[in-house]
Design a protein around this motif. Sequence first.
Motif, PDB file in Angstrom:
ATOM      1  N   GLN A   1       0.836  -1.189   0.000  1.00 16.17           N
ATOM      2  CA  GLN A   1       0.000   0.000   0.000  1.00 16.17           C
ATOM      3  C   GLN A   1       0.879   1.251   0.000  1.00 16.17           C
ATOM      4  OE1 GLN A   1      -3.531   0.489  -0.066  1.00 16.17           O
ATOM      5  NE2 GLN A   1      -2.721   2.538  -0.447  1.00 16.17           N
ATOM      6  N   GLY A   2       0.577   2.223  -0.855  1.00 18.97           N
ATOM      7  CA  GLY A   2       1.262   3.501  -0.857  1.00 18.97           C
ATOM      8  C   GLY A   2       0.646   4.460   0.153  1.00 18.97           C
ATOM      9  N   TYR A   3       1.433   5.468   0.570  1.00 21.60           N
ATOM     10  CA  TYR A   3       0.972   6.394   1.608  1.00 21.60           C
ATOM     11  C   TYR A   3       1.403   7.827   1.300  1.00 21.60           C
ATOM     12  CZ  TYR A   3      -0.143   2.360   4.521  1.00 21.60           C
ATOM     13  OH  TYR A   3      -0.680   1.197   4.999  1.00 21.60           O
ATOM     14  N   PHE A   4       0.668   8.753   1.913  1.00 20.24           N
ATOM     15  CA  PHE A   4       1.001  10.171   1.916  1.00 20.24           C
ATOM     16  C   PHE A   4       1.189  10.590   3.371  1.00 20.24           C
ATOM     17  CE2 PHE A   4      -1.386   9.286  -1.872  1.00 20.24           C
ATOM     18  CZ  PHE A   4      -0.761  10.021  -2.866  1.00 20.24           C
ATOM     19  N   LEU A   5       2.200  11.443   3.638  1.00 18.72           N
ATOM     20  CA  LEU A   5       2.517  11.828   5.011  1.00 18.72           C
ATOM     21  C   LEU A   5       2.798  13.318   5.107  1.00 18.72           C
ATOM     22  CD1 LEU A   5       4.211   8.919   4.292  1.00 18.72           C
ATOM     23  CD2 LEU A   5       4.358   8.957   6.786  1.00 18.72           C
ATOM     24  N   GLN A   6       2.486  13.894   6.281  1.00 24.22           N
ATOM     25  CA  GLN A   6       2.825  15.267   6.628  1.00 24.22           C
ATOM     26  C   GLN A   6       3.102  15.336   8.122  1.00 24.22           C
ATOM     27  OE1 GLN A   6      -0.714  17.378   4.971  1.00 24.22           O
ATOM     28  NE2 GLN A   6       0.770  18.775   4.035  1.00 24.22           N
ATOM     29  N   VAL A   7       3.772  16.413   8.545  1.00 28.97           N
ATOM     30  CA  VAL A   7       4.026  16.626   9.963  1.00 28.97           C
ATOM     31  C   VAL A   7       3.784  18.095  10.284  1.00 28.97           C
ATOM     32  CG1 VAL A   7       6.493  17.145   9.738  1.00 28.97           C
ATOM     33  CG2 VAL A   7       5.634  16.121  11.858  1.00 28.97           C
ATOM     34  N   GLU A   8       3.386  18.382  11.524  1.00 28.12           N
ATOM     35  CA  GLU A   8       3.229  19.749  12.013  1.00 28.12           C
ATOM     36  C   GLU A   8       3.835  19.850  13.401  1.00 28.12           C
ATOM     37  OE1 GLU A   8      -1.000  20.111  11.835  1.00 28.12           O
ATOM     38  OE2 GLU A   8      -1.338  19.215  13.803  1.00 28.12           O
ATOM     39  N   ALA A   9       4.198  21.038  13.799  1.00 31.32           N
ATOM     40  CA  ALA A   9       4.737  21.300  15.130  1.00 31.32           C
ATOM     41  C   ALA A   9       3.678  22.013  15.971  1.00 31.32           C
ATOM     42  CB  ALA A   9       5.992  22.158  15.038  1.00 31.32           C
ATOM     43  N   PHE A  10       3.782  21.863  17.290  1.00 28.81           N
ATOM     44  CA  PHE A  10       2.872  22.585  18.184  1.00 28.81           C
ATOM     45  C   PHE A  10       3.629  23.016  19.434  1.00 28.81           C
ATOM     46  CE2 PHE A  10       2.444  18.096  19.309  1.00 28.81           C
ATOM     47  CZ  PHE A  10       2.523  18.103  20.690  1.00 28.81           C
ATOM     48  N   ASN A  11       3.107  24.063  20.059  1.00 24.94           N
ATOM     49  CA  ASN A  11       3.611  24.510  21.358  1.00 24.94           C
ATOM     50  C   ASN A  11       2.447  25.101  22.147  1.00 24.94           C
ATOM     51  OD1 ASN A  11       3.220  27.094  20.316  1.00 24.94           O
ATOM     52  ND2 ASN A  11       5.413  27.520  20.051  1.00 24.94           N
ATOM     53  N   VAL A  12       2.736  25.828  23.204  1.00 23.71           N
ATOM     54  CA  VAL A  12       1.676  26.357  24.054  1.00 23.71           C
ATOM     55  C   VAL A  12       0.830  27.399  23.337  1.00 23.71           C
ATOM     56  CG1 VAL A  12       2.927  25.901  26.194  1.00 23.71           C
ATOM     57  CG2 VAL A  12       3.209  28.115  25.048  1.00 23.71           C
ATOM     58  N   ASN A  13       1.318  27.932  22.224  1.00 24.86           N
ATOM     59  CA  ASN A  13       0.623  29.009  21.516  1.00 24.86           C
ATOM     60  C   ASN A  13      -0.238  28.529  20.359  1.00 24.86           C
ATOM     61  OD1 ASN A  13       2.088  30.935  23.141  1.00 24.86           O
ATOM     62  ND2 ASN A  13       3.859  30.476  21.841  1.00 24.86           N
ATOM     63  N   GLY A  14      -0.042  27.300  19.918  1.00 29.19           N
ATOM     64  CA  GLY A  14      -0.843  26.815  18.807  1.00 29.19           C
ATOM     65  C   GLY A  14      -0.093  25.812  17.954  1.00 29.19           C
ATOM     66  N   ILE A  15      -0.581  25.633  16.727  1.00 26.70           N
ATOM     67  CA  ILE A  15      -0.090  24.607  15.821  1.00 26.70           C
ATOM     68  C   ILE A  15       0.428  25.268  14.544  1.00 26.70           C
ATOM     69  CG2 ILE A  15      -0.715  22.520  14.534  1.00 26.70           C
ATOM     70  CD1 ILE A  15      -3.057  22.183  16.532  1.00 26.70           C
ATOM     71  N   SER A  16       1.528  24.781  14.030  1.00 25.76           N
ATOM     72  CA  SER A  16       2.113  25.323  12.810  1.00 25.76           C
ATOM     73  C   SER A  16       1.330  24.880  11.584  1.00 25.76           C
ATOM     74  CB  SER A  16       3.559  24.838  12.671  1.00 25.76           C
ATOM     75  OG  SER A  16       3.581  23.466  12.266  1.00 25.76           O
ATOM     76  N   GLU A  17       1.658  25.444  10.451  1.00 24.78           N
ATOM     77  CA  GLU A  17       1.203  24.887   9.183  1.00 24.78           C
ATOM     78  C   GLU A  17       1.883  23.532   8.990  1.00 24.78           C
ATOM     79  OE1 GLU A  17      -1.053  26.223   7.195  1.00 24.78           O
ATOM     80  OE2 GLU A  17      -1.273  28.007   8.471  1.00 24.78           O
ATOM     81  N   ARG A  18       1.234  22.675   8.233  1.00 20.56           N
ATOM     82  CA  ARG A  18       1.829  21.366   7.982  1.00 20.56           C
ATOM     83  C   ARG A  18       2.983  21.474   6.989  1.00 20.56           C
ATOM     84  NH1 ARG A  18      -3.057  16.828   7.700  1.00 20.56           N
ATOM     85  NH2 ARG A  18      -4.078  17.430   9.671  1.00 20.56           N
ATOM     86  N   SER A  19       3.861  20.513   7.069  1.00 22.73           N
ATOM     87  CA  SER A  19       5.004  20.448   6.166  1.00 22.73           C
ATOM     88  C   SER A  19       4.551  20.089   4.762  1.00 22.73           C
ATOM     89  CB  SER A  19       5.978  19.376   6.661  1.00 22.73           C
ATOM     90  OG  SER A  19       5.398  18.079   6.478  1.00 22.73           O
ATOM     91  N   LYS A  20       5.501  20.074   3.852  1.00 19.85           N
ATOM     92  CA  LYS A  20       5.202  19.571   2.514  1.00 19.85           C
ATOM     93  C   LYS A  20       4.737  18.121   2.640  1.00 19.85           C
ATOM     94  CE  LYS A  20       9.738  17.601   1.468  1.00 19.85           C
ATOM     95  NZ  LYS A  20      10.860  17.511   0.513  1.00 19.85           N
ATOM     96  N   MET A  21       3.912  17.690   1.688  1.00 26.92           N
ATOM     97  CA  MET A  21       3.426  16.317   1.699  1.00 26.92           C
ATOM     98  C   MET A  21       4.418  15.417   0.972  1.00 26.92           C
ATOM     99  SD  MET A  21      -0.297  14.832   0.546  1.00 26.92           S
ATOM    100  CE  MET A  21      -1.090  15.863   1.777  1.00 26.92           C
ATOM    101  N   VAL A  22       4.654  14.253   1.557  1.00 26.88           N
ATOM    102  CA  VAL A  22       5.553  13.274   0.961  1.00 26.88           C
ATOM    103  C   VAL A  22       4.747  12.026   0.619  1.00 26.88           C
ATOM    104  CG1 VAL A  22       7.512  11.736   1.369  1.00 26.88           C
ATOM    105  CG2 VAL A  22       7.601  14.122   2.144  1.00 26.88           C
ATOM    106  N   GLU A  23       4.967  11.523  -0.581  1.00 26.29           N
ATOM    107  CA  GLU A  23       4.332  10.276  -0.995  1.00 26.29           C
ATOM    108  C   GLU A  23       5.373   9.166  -1.002  1.00 26.29           C
ATOM    109  OE1 GLU A  23       1.814   8.285  -4.734  1.00 26.29           O
ATOM    110  OE2 GLU A  23       2.700  10.301  -4.910  1.00 26.29           O
ATOM    111  N   VAL A  24       5.020   8.023  -0.427  1.00 26.25           N
ATOM    112  CA  VAL A  24       5.884   6.847  -0.489  1.00 26.25           C
ATOM    113  C   VAL A  24       5.131   5.735  -1.187  1.00 26.25           C
ATOM    114  CG1 VAL A  24       7.296   7.412   1.516  1.00 26.25           C
ATOM    115  CG2 VAL A  24       5.182   6.151   1.842  1.00 26.25           C
ATOM    116  N   LYS A  25       5.802   5.084  -2.097  1.00 21.03           N
ATOM    117  CA  LYS A  25       5.167   4.020  -2.874  1.00 21.03           C
ATOM    118  C   LYS A  25       5.037   2.754  -2.031  1.00 21.03           C
ATOM    119  CE  LYS A  25       4.968   6.534  -6.616  1.00 21.03           C
ATOM    120  NZ  LYS A  25       3.677   6.995  -7.182  1.00 21.03           N
TER     121      LYS A  25
END
Length: 611
Positions: free
Chosen positions: A587-611
Amino acid sequence: MVKHKMMGKVIAYLKTVVAGGAILLATGNLSAQSKAKSTYCNPVDIDYTYMSHYRARTDVSYRSGADPAVVNFKGKFYMFVTRSHGYWSSDDLSRWHFIRPQSWYFSGSNAPAAAVYGDRLLVYGDPSGRGPIIETKNPELGDWKTNYAVLNPPGGIQDPNIFVDDDGKVYLYEESSNKWPIRGVELDTGNYFIPKGEETDLFNLDPENHGWERFGQDHRSEIEPFIEGPWMVKHKDTYYLEYGAPGTQWNVYADGVYTGKSPLGPFEYAPYNPVAYKPGGFLKGAGHGSTVKDNQGNYWHFSTMAISVNYKFERRIGMYPAGFEENGQMFVNTAYGDYPHYLPGTDVENHKNRFTGWMLLSKDKPLRTNSVLTGVKQNVVDESDEGYMLEQEKSDYSIQKINDENIRTLWVAENKSDSVWFEMDLGKIMSINAVQINFQDFNANIFGKPDTLRQQFIVKTSKDGHNWDVTINFSENQEDRPHAYIELDNPVQARYIKFENIYFPNKYLAIGEFRVFGNGNGRRPATPESFNVKRQTDERNANVSWKAVDDATGYTLYWGIAPDKLNNSVMIYDDASYELRALNVGQGYFLQVEAFNVNGISERSKMVEVK
């Protein structure tokens, strides 16, 4: 006339406050939950039962609630859990009221099944694996009756589920084993629910191809995994048969789903599995659950979460937004799943995303206290021969354990005196919206379900550490609130927060985590850069990494089989990498990551696709 109307409103308000046992404070916050809450926070805050069974040692006392079967009966919700001495009811999935039934002793019900059948509520869960389905038309009274045949298939019945189809036909699903598959059979509604023929084998685990089905902490054990806890949901013309795996005591305990076009299959493995998965964060695990529709037409998934300190079966209940995508894909959103979320009665733009945005303010903040227990070890059932190990040293109960975002570590005071206190410094003035106090059992000696349990305390806040306001007053609380989640009426601006104990039912005051939610009134973290995903030779695993963000408290990693359906996630504190071991071969997948702290959540990173 205006004065009389105003006086009437004041009197009505005071009656409401008194009836709820609340005291209105100068800060405008109520001391008890007399007002309707708009949010909740996992674990579900019910009066969990002290176990009378499954004790490997009689001196180990622990609470547990697991294997939730939640149903909507005439607009009211009923929750049945393993060995509870009864069950709970709720009007809104917020406040739960415990019911001791008039008949049928629920202390022995093991992973009970529940279903609505016409004007009756059906329950089954005999720990012997044999017995009749019971029913009542009035679950608030609990006058349960045994009007059906004893279910006694070869091998007995474990972890049953009863499903009533749209046409009135009734089906039984069951199994809890690391050998046998999930089984199903139709019950004869015209003949005392006697099974129509033999059970049908439906499906079993395939850990060689499904990474998330592997046993152990982070899927790192070679022990054969367990399949258990079936639960059937029908959406449109498709049957979704949920199942739990790989083991209840692990952080990776999850629910998957097979789909089919008839109640007994054939069933097809859903490529987006697992459907309910929470391997990271404060309280981990999201397995052996049930899915129920609320009165607004939205779905919710209730799951089992593991503490597993006193004993591997020390567990709690989690509640997550659930539903179905436009293409029929089932989802259970566990992202920020142990942070405050909006309840069903609160309108949100998208039911899938009910997170309030209230961030965790308390992690690793400086603490001080006047009491720490030393020289006493915790009585636990050590299951190391099964691969189970405690995450903490059994003699380290320092105050720093109270805000490390790990429920398996705890602070223990020298006693339960009303002079015990601790104080936290948030570092600067922040906006506080809610507090959650997770009490724990340390060398407790309570068994069963006494009516006398309660926790009484006061929480104060201060901007300067000298002038204090009482923000939460539970000094006269008479409810059993082991995971007391208290939503404030209005945000409080404070830097310091102080807990003062008044009464605790066990010998030692013990808290697994003291959590403060709100906003730090500062900048959100930057978007993580250099996001990289490399699938291993073993396709079940992938190495994921990114560049650490300086002011991040943690990160949330998302993945899924379509770029607009990243429905699985894991919360990661401190580290900027993760070995994802829950993927499906082929199965192939798409992934992203975001950061958070006491003030809120960042925008998500670029999306990566893995076959």
